[in-house]
Design a protein around this motif. Sequence first.
Motif, PDB file in Angstrom:
ATOM      1  N   TRP A 241       0.874  -1.118  -0.130  1.00 11.69           N
ATOM      2  CA  TRP A 241       0.083   0.143   0.129  1.00 11.69           C
ATOM      3  C   TRP A 241       0.944   1.235   0.137  1.00 11.69           C
ATOM      4  O   TRP A 241       0.256   2.313   0.305  1.00 11.69           O
ATOM      5  CB  TRP A 241      -1.072   0.049   1.234  1.00 11.69           C
ATOM      6  N   LEU A 242       2.151   1.289  -0.226  1.00 10.05           N
ATOM      7  CA  LEU A 242       2.842   2.435  -0.415  1.00 10.05           C
ATOM      8  C   LEU A 242       2.330   3.329  -1.480  1.00 10.05           C
ATOM      9  O   LEU A 242       2.746   4.701  -1.645  1.00 10.05           O
ATOM     10  CB  LEU A 242       4.396   1.928  -0.886  1.00 10.05           C
ATOM     11  N   GLN A 247      -2.282   7.860  -4.829  1.00  7.91           N
ATOM     12  CA  GLN A 247      -3.485   7.529  -5.381  1.00  7.91           C
ATOM     13  C   GLN A 247      -4.460   8.700  -4.553  1.00  7.91           C
ATOM     14  O   GLN A 247      -5.588   9.157  -5.449  1.00  7.91           O
ATOM     15  CB  GLN A 247      -3.869   6.275  -4.998  1.00  7.91           C
ATOM     16  N   ARG A 248      -4.505   8.606  -3.519  1.00  6.17           N
ATOM     17  CA  ARG A 248      -5.355   9.600  -2.900  1.00  6.17           C
ATOM     18  C   ARG A 248      -5.210  11.155  -3.099  1.00  6.17           C
ATOM     19  O   ARG A 248      -6.128  11.771  -3.479  1.00  6.17           O
ATOM     20  CB  ARG A 248      -5.242   9.554  -1.223  1.00  6.17           C
ATOM     21  N   SER A 249      -3.957  11.520  -3.213  1.00  5.42           N
ATOM     22  CA  SER A 249      -3.700  12.791  -3.397  1.00  5.42           C
ATOM     23  C   SER A 249      -4.123  13.333  -4.873  1.00  5.42           C
ATOM     24  O   SER A 249      -4.655  14.139  -5.056  1.00  5.42           O
ATOM     25  CB  SER A 249      -2.189  13.272  -3.271  1.00  5.42           C
ATOM     26  N   ASN A 272       5.588   5.063  -8.446  1.00  5.00           N
ATOM     27  CA  ASN A 272       4.641   4.269  -7.898  1.00  5.00           C
ATOM     28  C   ASN A 272       4.110   3.296  -8.728  1.00  5.00           C
ATOM     29  O   ASN A 272       3.143   2.444  -8.643  1.00  5.00           O
ATOM     30  CB  ASN A 272       3.657   5.206  -7.659  1.00  5.00           C
ATOM     31  N   ASP A 273       4.889   3.264  -9.967  1.00  5.20           N
ATOM     32  CA  ASP A 273       4.716   1.993 -11.053  1.00  5.20           C
ATOM     33  C   ASP A 273       3.470   2.498 -11.619  1.00  5.20           C
ATOM     34  O   ASP A 273       2.585   3.636 -11.270  1.00  5.20           O
ATOM     35  CB  ASP A 273       4.491   0.727 -10.442  1.00  5.20           C
ATOM     36  N   THR A 314       5.905   7.479 -13.473  1.00  6.84           N
ATOM     37  CA  THR A 314       7.034   6.776 -13.989  1.00  6.84           C
ATOM     38  C   THR A 314       7.033   5.175 -13.483  1.00  6.84           C
ATOM     39  O   THR A 314       6.129   4.771 -12.352  1.00  6.84           O
ATOM     40  CB  THR A 314       8.219   7.357 -13.355  1.00  6.84           C
ATOM     41  N   PHE A 315       7.949   4.356 -13.957  1.00  7.44           N
ATOM     42  CA  PHE A 315       7.730   3.202 -13.663  1.00  7.44           C
ATOM     43  C   PHE A 315       9.167   2.433 -13.971  1.00  7.44           C
ATOM     44  O   PHE A 315       9.903   3.039 -14.916  1.00  7.44           O
ATOM     45  CB  PHE A 315       6.851   2.370 -14.373  1.00  7.44           C
ATOM     46  N   GLN A 316       9.369   1.470 -13.569  1.00  8.98           N
ATOM     47  CA  GLN A 316      10.823   0.742 -13.642  1.00  8.98           C
ATOM     48  C   GLN A 316      10.705  -0.319 -14.620  1.00  8.98           C
ATOM     49  O   GLN A 316      11.195  -0.670 -15.493  1.00  8.98           O
ATOM     50  CB  GLN A 316      11.609   0.467 -12.529  1.00  8.98           C
ATOM     51  N   ASP A 317       9.863  -1.248 -13.852  1.00 10.04           N
ATOM     52  CA  ASP A 317       9.748  -2.778 -14.495  1.00 10.04           C
ATOM     53  C   ASP A 317       8.229  -3.248 -14.154  1.00 10.04           C
ATOM     54  O   ASP A 317       7.912  -3.757 -13.226  1.00 10.04           O
ATOM     55  CB  ASP A 317      10.647  -3.679 -13.641  1.00 10.04           C
TER      56      ASP A 317
END
Length: 380
Positions: A241-242, A247-249, A272-273, A314-317
């Motif tokens: 839930w990180l 998501q809320r903001s 946050n992927d 943004t995302f990495q993998d």
Amino acid sequence: MSAVIEPNQVIYSADSHVLEPANLWPDYIDPKFRERGPHMETTRTAADGTVMEGEFLVCEGIESQAVADFATADIDRPEDATEGIMRGYAELRPGGWDPRQRQDDQDVDGVMFEVLYPSLAMAMFHIPDVELQQVVFKAYNSWVADYVTVAPDRFLGIAMIGLDDMDWALKELDRAHTLGLRGAMIWDDPGDKTYADLYFDPFWRAAAERNMPVSLHILTGKNGFGVKEFTHPHYLAEYLWLTHPVQRSMSLMLVSGVFERHPNLKLVSVENDIGWLPHYLQRLEHVYTEQRFYTGYELPLSPLEYFARNCYATFQDDPVGVRNLDVIGADRVMWASDYPHADSTWPRSRETIERNFVGVPAEQVRAITRDNVAALYGIS
């Protein structure tokens, strides 16, 4: 099967990190705050009274941090990370704090350009003393501005801005812009207030006027990381839930008129992927279509239209997210390496891109791995 990216194809990282050197705050902070501000110590006492030896960044108001907490990209095996995070600066890759050696590391990885965020300083969003946080952020901003000037064709710096005192925030945003920093990061969760509050409007306006995208980076809540220590048995659950603070903001900004009042404001969800976004947008469309009449929603655009105009991620993998680009929008997402953190794709970023983007049209791959970043930050 042809390659997803050509050997000479230019790759940009939308989210990479410096590792703050031991002398950053001693050298850059207002001398009146030097003893209270971030500094190095060689021991840390755990909650159970155990004394650990190593190199720890200590700052009034927040928990101490091992300097290698955010510098384990060079550790291949997850089972080795427990010992790896106890290393000191002498055992770490200096590319985290040395911009010249960093370029060598990025050449190894095939990454030409990076948007740079802090590492250890992210915890300083939790500092309760407003004045102390301000001088800590100001020192970091001055240091990272100096860092990127070594290779402005390779690095772009993001400023840290605290929003408890709006007058100070506006002045520091303007100073950061003058220093050449190209964006601003703020709390991903502002605590008692929400970003729907009109209190924040002067900041949105100032950021939009200066073409400085505003970033909500994971682990930057006003009241803490939102997750236990790595060694806590609940950490595995809390990791999931990180992404909730962002998501809320973002949700509140999408439905409260922020982007209608500030149409040129750009918001970036960082690290946050993107795999959660298709269902999030589907659910957002449903509640807007079926239930907005209860709330008196009268904005001229739908929340999905504001997302498509004003928001990025943004995302990495994240192959799940990449498989749903038709829902998210290929112009809304940006690939990142996250160097030198544990989740980093370094030194195999190009392999990661190949694996994630199988079957994706070449123009979308170029957009997500370069062009979207260039357009957002005005990189020629």
